[in-house]
Structure formats: structure tokens, C-alpha cells
Scaffold this active site. Structure first.
Site, PDB file in Angstrom:
ATOM      1  N   TYR A 146       0.917  -1.294  -0.121  1.00  0.00           N
ATOM      2  CA  TYR A 146      -0.125  -0.017  -0.004  1.00  0.00           C
ATOM      3  C   TYR A 146       0.904   1.291   0.065  1.00  0.00           C
ATOM      4  O   TYR A 146       1.889   1.210   0.831  1.00  0.00           O
ATOM      5  CB  TYR A 146      -0.902  -0.032   1.148  1.00  0.00           C
ATOM      6  CG  TYR A 146      -1.720   1.216   1.306  1.00  0.00           C
ATOM      7  CD1 TYR A 146      -2.868   1.252   0.709  1.00  0.00           C
ATOM      8  CD2 TYR A 146      -1.536   2.232   2.268  1.00  0.00           C
ATOM      9  CE1 TYR A 146      -3.925   2.481   0.839  1.00  0.00           C
ATOM     10  CE2 TYR A 146      -2.372   3.145   2.450  1.00  0.00           C
ATOM     11  CZ  TYR A 146      -3.465   3.325   1.730  1.00  0.00           C
ATOM     12  OH  TYR A 146      -4.216   4.376   1.975  1.00  0.00           O
ATOM     13  N   ASP A 241       9.559   2.395  -0.454  1.00  0.00           N
ATOM     14  CA  ASP A 241       8.574   3.023   0.272  1.00  0.00           C
ATOM     15  C   ASP A 241       8.952   2.677   1.759  1.00  0.00           C
ATOM     16  O   ASP A 241       8.375   1.605   2.256  1.00  0.00           O
ATOM     17  CB  ASP A 241       7.106   2.682   0.072  1.00  0.00           C
ATOM     18  CG  ASP A 241       5.998   3.138   0.815  1.00  0.00           C
ATOM     19  OD1 ASP A 241       6.340   3.793   1.772  1.00  0.00           O
ATOM     20  OD2 ASP A 241       4.818   2.987   0.487  1.00  0.00           O
ATOM     21  N   LYS A 269       5.183   8.837   8.779  1.00  0.00           N
ATOM     22  CA  LYS A 269       4.951   8.378  10.100  1.00  0.00           C
ATOM     23  C   LYS A 269       6.067   8.833  11.239  1.00  0.00           C
ATOM     24  O   LYS A 269       5.893   9.846  11.551  1.00  0.00           O
ATOM     25  CB  LYS A 269       4.912   6.636  10.259  1.00  0.00           C
ATOM     26  CG  LYS A 269       3.597   6.224   9.075  1.00  0.00           C
ATOM     27  CD  LYS A 269       3.559   4.842   9.552  1.00  0.00           C
ATOM     28  CE  LYS A 269       2.279   4.225   8.384  1.00  0.00           C
ATOM     29  NZ  LYS A 269       0.974   4.663   8.798  1.00  0.00           N
TER      30      LYS A 269
HETATM   31  N1  HOZ Z   1      -3.137   3.388   6.038  1.00  0.00           N
HETATM   32  C1  HOZ Z   1      -3.040   3.514   7.445  1.00  0.00           C
HETATM   33  C2  HOZ Z   1      -2.014   2.505   7.855  1.00  0.00           C
HETATM   34  N2  HOZ Z   1      -1.789   1.513   7.172  1.00  0.00           N
HETATM   35  C3  HOZ Z   1      -4.124   3.534   8.105  1.00  0.00           C
HETATM   36  C4  HOZ Z   1      -4.506   4.863   8.468  1.00  0.00           C
HETATM   37  C5  HOZ Z   1      -5.726   5.132   9.594  1.00  0.00           C
HETATM   38  O1  HOZ Z   1      -6.600   4.562   9.413  1.00  0.00           O
HETATM   39  O2  HOZ Z   1      -5.434   5.918  10.534  1.00  0.00           O
END
Ligand code: HOZ
Length: 429
Positions: A146, A241, A269
Site C-alpha cells: 500500500y 517506500d 509516520k
Molecule cells: N493506511 C494506514 C495504515 N496502513 C491507516 C491509517 C488510518 O486508518 O488511520
């Protein structure tokens, strides 16, 4: 006895009137694991507190950023101090260069960089840049990886897309993804085949070097080196990534762990210490294609936001100064949790496959190795949902999806490890 969530339930009902699904990001709705999503009031160190007076040991770390635990004192102080001088300028500050220098110290492959506001933006911009630099349209990504929710990346994606079983998002025109090739992870032959089928047309390969968004899936030995070789042979860029793995699996991310130098890196992050921040960077000749030096456009009002810079600086300074103790401690704590629960499961006759790299890990309910998205999807996700609910009732907050990594912080103590193991003994009964 199940925990009471009456206030959270009420707040969820109110939220559903204004937010689709009651949330501002889909996985937070707990749809794939069931139960009520608790509404949080505050957190400290490794503990989360909710509106009903419950507390939970945090094993999701806000999806990764909180490597030092919540409300880390020097980060809180830095954010307060920066806020007193203005929340946003939309103009250059010295703090941007200060954070950039810390990033470069950790990631030598990042010769030049740009700050953005999220991992999504970082990946979207890196891909545009790779296309602009090479003059090619096709991109290779991998099933279960992702890279944020930009249109071109929503093909066989992990995270919420996998959690909700959405094959590809509605609203994305076929023309937008016709240049996105989604291949199985850990399969170099598939990559060789794609390059052979489209000579001179593939701009880049982008991947999570350790997948976190399909649950934790490490690269097979030689896989990243193989991708580096193939991309070089074909004049395509390699984009690693490191939104999840950056400053996490080592201070220098997965590229340091596996000794692979990408052309571009994306970060998010931890880089913002919990505030909205991302970055992309790499080879200077590639980065110099960005406006105002070059023809590839990218911009953002909140890019390099002073609060995010302050939180990022405080976090990275701590990690750099304490690297020798922080990372071995994270590894030990995570190992004790991940393997400790695996041992309990074995004693109770429950089949688990445990994948762990540094302080990220996932328990899959399967007896087979999990090496790609197909094997992750073949695990028993209903059983994961039951386990998630039972752990939450026992006071442990796991990521609410089989297709998300769990994260451990430096705030987790030996007592916390024991607490998780005790919870797992109950949850697996
Ligand atoms: N895409 C985020 C972790 N893979 C999730 C973010 C969220 O739902 O706060």
C-alpha cells in the site's frame, strides 16, 4: 467480563451521522474485526485511555509513528514551543533544513528531499517524479503493498483496500491505472517478465521493502538486491517506500538492514513524530527535476509545517542519540511479545504463523508461511477478528485488521510484555 463501551458506542452513532462509517479513515471502523471502536481521550507511553475509562496496552502505535510511545516529553515540549511561534507560515524555516540533515544522516541515499504532509503524498509525488525523469509511463507495484490512496496506486493494494476486500477503488478511471502493473511480491521472475514485455516503458518499481500493509511480510533473501539489479539493467528507478519501515526496523530503515540503495525513498509516520509529515528524496539528479528547477510539479501549503518539523526533530534526535540502546531494546521487546504469544498458541493447539522484523510484527492464523499477499489472504481472518476482540477485552489494542502490522515502542516495559502474554492466554482459550 467484556469491557463496557457505552460512551464510545454513543459517540460512534453520532460520528456516523457526519463521517462515512463514523470514521476519517476506513480501517478505524473495526468492520473486519467487529466490535465497537473505542473513542480515545489520551495516551501516555504505551497506554491508551478511552471515553469509558478503559485502558489498553497499545500495539498499533497510531499505525507506526509512535516509536517512542505517546506524549514523549521532549516531543511534546518541542511542539508546544513551535506552536507558540505560529502553527504555520507557508514560508521557509531553518527547522526544515535541520530535520532534513537528520534524515540524511539516517538515509545516505537521500541526497536531496522534499517534505510533504503524508505518506500518500510522498509516494504519489515520487511516482510522478520517476515518470517525469524517465519519460516513461508504466510503473510496477506489488500485490498487498500500500502506497497511499492516490489513484494510480489503488490496484491490488493492502491496508484498508485489502481489509475491506475492495479489488480496486470505484472512482478510479481505468485509464488512470492502465499503466500500473501489480505483480506478486517476492517473485523476481514476474518482474523480469514485466520488463521483458515492455522494454523501455517502465519508469519505476515501487515497493514496501518489508510489507506492513498486508500484515508483516519480509522480503526473501536476495529479493531487494534482485530488484535493484533489474531496475538498473532497464534504466528504471527503484523507489523504496519506507513510510512504515523508515527509522523503524533500523535508524536507516530497511535499505540499511538489507544494504540496498534505492534511487528514491518515501518516508512518513515516524519522521513527523506523530504530526502529519512525509518526505520523498533520493538522487540529486532526479530530485532536481522538480519545480522550480525542473518540469515536474509538486507543492503543498502545509509542507514543512513548523509543528511537524519540531516533532520530527525531537523524535529523530532522540533516536540518533540513543541508537545503540533503542533498536536492540525494541527488537528484544517485540521478540518477547511476538514469540511469547506464538508459544502460548502452540501450547493451546492454535496454529499461528508469526512474521517479525525488528519492532513490527503480525500473527497470521495459518500453518503455512506468509510470503506474499496470496498467502496472507489465505490465513483465517475470521479467527483473527475473534482474537482481536478477545485481546481488546483483555486490554490489548492490536491493529484492527489482519492486513496491518503491529508496532512496539520504547515505552513498552517487561511488565507490559507480561500483560500481553496474560491477555493472549485468555484470548486463545
Ligand atoms: N493506511 C494506514 C495504515 N496502513 C491507516 C491509517 C488510518 O486508518 O488511520
Amino acid at each position: 467480563m467484556p469491557l463496557q463501551h457505552s460512551r464510545s458506542r454513543l459517540l460512534q452513532q453520532k460520528a456516523e451521522a457526519v463521517f462515512p462509517g463514523g470514521v476519517n479513515s476506513p480501517v478505524r471502523a473495526f468492520r473486519s474485526v467487529g466490535g465497537d471502536p473505542p473513542f480515545l481521550t489520551h495516551a501516555e507511553g504505551a497506554w491508551l485511555y478511552d471515553e469509558d475509562g478503559n485502558r489498553y496496552l497499545d500495539l498499533f502505535g497510531s499505525w507506526g509513528p509512535m516509536i517512542l510511545g505517546h506524549a514523549f516529553p521532549t516531543a511534546v515540549e518541542a511542539i508546544r514551543d513551535a506552536a507558540g511561534r505560529s502553527a504555520s507560515f507557508g514560508a521557509s524555516t531553518a527547522s526544515e533544513s535541520q530535520l532534513a540533515a537528520l534524515v540524511q544522516r539516517c538515509f545516505p541515499s537521500v541526497e536531496k528531499l522534499r517534505f510533504v504532509s503524508s505518506g500518500t503524498e510522498a509516494c504519489m509525488s515520487a511516482i510522478r517524479l520517476a515518470r517525469g525523469f524517465t519519460g516513461r509511463d508504466f510503473i510496477i507495484k506489488f500485490e498487498g503493498c500500500y502506497h497511499g490512496h492516490s489513484d494510480a496506486m489503488l490496484v491490488k493494494a493492502g491496508s484498508g483496500v485489502a481489509t475491506l476486500g475492495i479489488p480496486g477503488s470505484a472512482g478510479v478511471p481505468a485509464e488512470t491505472v492502465m499503466h500500473t502493473l501489480a505483480l506478486p511480491f517476492n517473485d523476481l521472475d514476474a518482474v523480469r517478465g514485466a520488463f521483458a514485455a515492455r522494454p523501455g516503458q517502465i519508469a519505476c518499481v515501487i515497493l514496501e521493502p518489508i510489507i506492513g500493509n498486508a500484515g508483516t511480510i519480509p522480503p526473501a533473501p536476495g529479493y531487494l538486491e534482485g530488484l535493484r539489479r533489474i531496475t538498473e539493467q532497464h534504466g528504471a528507478l527503484l523507489i523504496i517506500d519506507e513510510v512504515m519501515t523508515g527509522f523503524r526496523v533500523t535508524l536507516g530503515g530497511a535499505q540499511r538492514l538489507y544494504n540496498v540503495r534505492p534511487d528514491l525513498t518515501t518516508l512518513g509516520k515516524i519522521i513527523g513524530g506523530g504530526l502529519p509529515c512525509g518526505a520523498f528524496g533520493g538522487r540529486a539528479d532526479v530530485m532536481n527535476c522538480l519545480a522550480p528547477l525542473g518540469p515536474v510539479y509538486q507543492a503543498g501549503t502545509l509542507s514543512g509545517n513548523p509543528l511537524a518539523m519540531a516533532a520530527g526533530i525531537a523524535t529523530l534526535e532522540h533516536l540518533i542519540a540513543n541508537e545503540q540502546t533503542v533498536y536492540p531494546q525494541l527488537d528484544r521487546t517485540t521478540q518477547a511479545i511476538a514469540q511469547g504469544v506464538a508459544t502460548i498458541a502452540k501450547e493451546k493447539g492454535v496454529t499461528l504463523t508469526t512474521n517479525q522484523v525488528g519492532s513490527m510484527f503480525t500473527w497470521f492464523f495459518t500453518d503455512k508461511p506468509v510470503t506474499d499477499f496470496a498467502s496472507a489472504s489465505a490465513s483465517d481472518t475470521v479467527r483473527f477478528g475473534q482474537f482481536h476482540r478477545a485481546m481488546l477485552d483483555a486490554g490489548v489494542w492490536l491493529p484492527p485488521s489482519q492486513f496491518e502490522a503491529a508496532f512496539v515502542s520504547t515505552a513498552h516495559s517487561q511488565q507490559d510484555v507480561d500483560f500481553v502474554l496474560e491477555a493472549a492466554r485468555k484470548a486463545l482459550s
